[in-house]
Design a protein around this motif. Sequence first.
Motif, PDB file in Angstrom:
ATOM      1  N   VAL A 162     -18.332  51.766  69.126  1.00  0.00           N
ATOM      2  CA  VAL A 162     -19.710  51.772  68.438  1.00  0.00           C
ATOM      3  C   VAL A 162     -20.011  50.723  67.589  1.00  0.00           C
ATOM      4  N   LYS A 163     -19.205  50.570  66.685  1.00  0.00           N
ATOM      5  CA  LYS A 163     -19.282  49.479  65.853  1.00  0.00           C
ATOM      6  C   LYS A 163     -19.357  48.046  66.500  1.00  0.00           C
ATOM      7  N   ALA A 164     -18.513  47.888  67.271  1.00  0.00           N
ATOM      8  CA  ALA A 164     -18.505  46.494  68.119  1.00  0.00           C
ATOM      9  C   ALA A 164     -20.060  46.295  68.971  1.00  0.00           C
ATOM     10  N   THR A 165     -20.504  47.376  69.486  1.00  0.00           N
ATOM     11  CA  THR A 165     -21.743  47.302  70.151  1.00  0.00           C
ATOM     12  C   THR A 165     -22.877  47.004  69.193  1.00  0.00           C
ATOM     13  N   LEU A 166     -22.783  47.555  68.118  1.00  0.00           N
ATOM     14  CA  LEU A 166     -23.816  47.412  67.121  1.00  0.00           C
ATOM     15  C   LEU A 166     -23.851  45.979  66.494  1.00  0.00           C
ATOM     16  N   GLU A 167     -22.589  45.749  66.321  1.00  0.00           N
ATOM     17  CA  GLU A 167     -22.496  44.292  65.452  1.00  0.00           C
ATOM     18  C   GLU A 167     -22.754  43.127  66.918  1.00  0.00           C
ATOM     19  N   ARG A 168     -22.615  43.401  67.804  1.00  0.00           N
ATOM     20  CA  ARG A 168     -22.798  42.394  69.011  1.00  0.00           C
ATOM     21  C   ARG A 168     -24.268  42.357  69.125  1.00  0.00           C
TER      22      ARG A 168
END
Length: 221
Positions: A184-190
């Motif tokens: 989830v963090k990776a997707t939001l940061e992307r």
Amino acid sequence: MQAYEFINSLIPPLKLSDRGGKALAWMEEIRIDALPVTDQGRFLGFIRDEMIFELNQPEQLIGAIGLKGGACWVYSDKHIYDVLRVASENQSNLVAVIDRENAYLGVITMEDAISAFADSLSIKSQGSVLILSLNMTDYHLSEISRLVESENTKILSSFITNDPLDDSKIKLTLKLDKPELRHVKATLERFGYRIIDHYQEETGVGSEEDRIGNLLRFLDI
């Protein structure tokens, strides 16, 4: 989640004709440091034990002692959020509840209000907490939900506060239904979202102390 649902029936109101000694006896019995005062069914304010102790006159009538918190009340149909707001504004552990005809109905304790607030924010549910910093103009919960759900995770509740480090931004706190945050963090940061903090909960947590800790972390207190 309306205020009248959380009235504590164990806390009685005092009358102006009651004496300080009676108020102290009731406070000791209920284990509380303040009581509401009413007159002809109208809320007047709160009297606190320290006010009576300072006078050192237990026979003094309540009506002769200056009350506090006359504005510390909410209408019975207000949300529990309003109860917490009024309590914070008045720095009080009790909030009076009145109806639309201004008749006194009872009081809500902050313990009961916080418990209800925790329930409303799904604090008891296992999962994780994610905190984002963003401009208010960039806040679109539907878009954030779409990104979170793309990782097979759901947002159980959300909470917005001002970002103390930047007046132009807000902090968005999300309670998620999964303890694993990496994807989830990776997707939001992307997609350009700035994550400033997160909390991953251990499975099997269920004590009252842990529940309160979860709430405080959620509110970032």
